[in-house]
Scaffold this motif. Structure first.
Motif: not given
Lengths: 380, 335
Positions: A218-223, B322-323
């Motif tokens: 779920v880590v946003p790829l925006q980072l 959520i993570l």
């Protein structure tokens, strides 16, 4: 189940009708774009796409032949001719923009200075004047005709095949393919080995690694955008295909490992232990047993990754498309068109439809695997 | 070199390289480093079994660390520093965050993101549940499912074009070509509405696009969950005289609650990252800015890495609960 209660018939109707309403609601937006892509620019801007199926009334402004064609008949000067090249039936006509359908076919209109105009049903006209006519242009005539529904492939021809087209969609199509195929194939293999280790090998830290992968899902790829762009520039890849392949491979990796591990962990233990007892090495077990058995999971990940890389805009914008725009992809090209050709729906609709055709084909032909993957990926 | 050729070579190198790496490293381990023969055979086999998992894992772990874990750290660092003219950077503490918090555009993006977070997951899940319940009971259910599921395959950009046509507005004298305005006028509206440029409400018209896409996903998963409900519970309810609505809300929904939560959180994550739809349809104008597009603006238009990274960290912060929840569940399950 519900028919036990004996009220099946009335409820079934309600269910069928509601389902139909929902389906129509979901289908209409796409249908509009699809139909629009087969219409000419004039058709799109003169009537809504939902009218495309029916004959439409169209009013056009035409002119009679110029005064240079006039002939003298007795004391009248006459211009005669046809308004249309092809056979057409007109329903009404007029001579001024304020009353475009003032006359029925065959009627004669009295104009200024004793001039008279008659237009018949098939567009033949007779324009008479008591004096010699002057000027360079003919008399204006507004005719209302009924046009049968018409569809054309011209938009597709224009955008994909015509070498003079400046929308660049054909090039973008191939660029998109070039991005997508390696970015779909490479992560599968890398992830499959890792998934096997996480599913069937025992080692310290395994549980922690699995938890980390669930977290990375779920880590946003925006980072990742700026740090990786910096990294790519530092190691000399810069913006280009190699960078975008690497980025897509990495961004697809958590889902790939997660899906494949869940699937592999569910394979029967006996097969693997028998193979171990028979002296197969882990590498052989993986290549000869696990990989073929995991085909459904591999297929579902491949579809996800394909759809995701094909439809992606952000990763391509950041890692691929440089100032020259040579490596542009379709999504980017469509955004560009939305800006520069916002009103040219024939170009927009066709370009958008070209870009969504391939995912739709993949979707409909491999829906089974897609659903299976979704279920494995989220239902717990 | 032609890119297509480059692509083919990359596939070949990538796949071949992977296979070569895996087979050669295993071979090396088995024959050279820890051969399973000689006086130390037993110890060697154990050692090899300790090392092998890491051989299998190395490429994936390497890529994940470099492309996903390291950027989280690096973005955090960038958000606390400022680029100096002529290269290098300077530690500035939280001043990027302070600068961002002083911008009305940021708060507009926050407000809109919160609206998106409330509306889109709720609406998608509700529509998905409705669609699942309806399509499971009709003969042509599979076709209906396919059609509702189809937008999943369409790119956000493609969906943006599709919906821009739906929302198209033209002056009253001309015929409408956007179906929404045609319906609006048909129902007695007096003026065609410019749906996408009317502040505040335009956010909901952008959200409709994502709801349209995500409903299929919710439907597929919820439909599988609904089919997994034990029939006895429903039969018992029917025998007890429950109405269809009662069966749905009091028997079925509670039993699939955990799946509803999963669907809800998955869509929440999609919403947090939503970029393409806003970028393509309004580009954040007319008060439709969202965090992901705000960040893109800062990073690549204003070239302000500090504030851009700070807004990326905000997205990360919103994802974190959520993570943690997902990791917690995954660990619970493995025990």
């Amino acid at each position: 189940m519900d028919n036990i209660a004996g009220k099946k018939s009335s409820l079934t109707w309600v269910v069928n009708i509601s389902a139909a309403a929902l389906v129509i609601l979901w289908l209409i937006p796409t249908l509009g774009l699809f139909i629009s892509s087969f219409r000419t620019a004039d058709q799109i801007s003169s009537s809504g796409w939902w009218n495309a199926m029916f004959p439409t009334e169209q009013t056009v402004q035409l002119r009679t032949a110029p005064p240079s064609d006039q002939k003298q008949e007795g004391d009248l000067w006459v211009i005669e001719g046809e308004l249309f090249d092809q056979p057409t039936t007109i329903s009404s006509w007029g001579s001024s923009s304020r009353a475009v359908s003032a006359y029925a076919p065959g009627e004669t209109a009295d104009l200024r200075g004793g001039e008279q105009l008659t237009v018949t049903e098939n567009g033949a006209y007779r324009f008479t004047s008591p004096e010699e006519m002057s000027g360079s242009r003919g008399q204006r005539v507004f005719v209302t005709t009924t046009v049968p529904p018409q569809f054309t492939l011209e938009n597709y021809n224009q955008i994909l095949i015509n070498p003079q087209s400046d929308e660049g969609m054909a090039k973008a199509f191939f660029n998109t393919l070039t991005v997508t195929i390696p970015a779909t194939i490479i992560p599968i293999l890398v992830a499959a080995f890792a998934a096997y280790a996480l599913a069937w090998m025992d080692f310290p830290g395994r549980a922690l690694l699995i938890a980390a992968i669930v977290g990375l899902l779920v880590v946003p790829l925006q980072l990742a955008l700026i740090p990786l762009l910096k990294l790519h520039n530092d190691i000399g890849i810069g913006k280009g295909y190699v960078g975008v392949w690497l980025a897509h491979t990495a961004f697809g990796m958590p889902l790939a490992i997660y899906l494949l591990r869940n699937y592999m962990a569910g394979l029967p233990r006996d097969i693997i232990e028998n193979a171990r007892v028979d002296g197969a090495t882990e590498f052989q077990i993986f290549v000869k047993i696990i990989l073929p058995l995991s085909f459904p999971a591999l297929a579902s990940f491949a579809i996800f990754q394909f759809l995701w890389t094909w439809n992606d805009l952000l990763v391509a914008l950041v890692f691929l498309i440089d100032a020259t725009g040579e490596t542009t992809v379709m999504t980017r090209q469509i955004v560009e068109l939305l800006g520069t050709r916002g009103g040219n729906w024939e170009i927009l609709a066709t370009s958008a439809f070209i870009s969504i055709t391939v995912p739709l084909i993949v979707f409909f032909s491999m829906q089974r695997y897609l659903v299976r993957g979704l279920l494995a990926g989220s239902v717990k | 070199m032609h890119p297509a050729l480059q692509g083919l070579i990359t596939i070949f190198l990538g796949v071949g390289g992977c296979l070569a790496y895996f087979s050669l490293s295993n071979l090396l381990l088995d024959t050279v480093i820890c051969p399973a023969r000689g006086p130390n055979a037993g110890r060697n086999i154990n050692r090899a079994n300790m090392i092998r998992p890491w051989l299998f894992l190395f490429p994936a772990v390497f890529v994940l660390t470099l492309y996903l874990a390291y950027p989280v750290y690096e973005t955090l660092r960038l958000s606390l520093t400022e680029r100096m003219p002529g290269g290098g950077s300077q530690w500035v503490g939280f001043s990027n965050y302070a600068q961002m918090a002083a911008e009305p555009k940021f708060w507009e993006a926050m407000r809109n993101n919160i609206l998106w977070l409330i509306v889109v997951p709720a609406a998608s899940t509700a529509f998905g549940l409705l669609a699942a319940q309806l399509t499971d009971r009709i003969k042509w259910g599979n076709i209906a499912k396919s059609i509702i599921f189809m937008p999943m395959a369409i790119s956000f950009v493609g969906a943006a074009v599709i919906w821009k046509l739906v929302y198209d507005a033209r002056p009253l004298e001309q015929g409408q070509i956007g179906i929404l305005n045609a319906i609006y006028l048909g129902l007695g509206g007096t003026d065609p509405q410019a749906w996408l440029t009317t502040p505040f409400w335009n956010n909901f018209f952008l959200m409709a696009v994502l709801i349209w896409i995500q409903t299929g996903f919710a439907m597929v998963i919820l439909s599988a969950a609904l089919r997994g409900i034990p029939e006895e519970t429903i039969e018992a309810a029917i025998v007890d005289g429950a109405s269809p609505l009662q069966i749905f809300f009091k028997i079925k929904v509670p039993q699939i609650m955990s799946t509803i939560v999963v669907v809800w959180t998955t869509i929440t994550i999609v919403v947090l990252k939503v970029f393409d739809i806003v970028f393509a349809m309004t580009n954040g104008q007319w008060e439709t800015q969202v965090l992901a597009n705000y960040m893109y603006d800062k990073l690549f238009r204003a070239n302000d890495w500090g504030v851009g990274s700070a807004s990326a960290m905000i997205i990360m912060l919103l994802v974190t609960p959520i993570l943690v929840w997902n990791v917690h569940n995954a660990r619970k399950e493995m025990r």
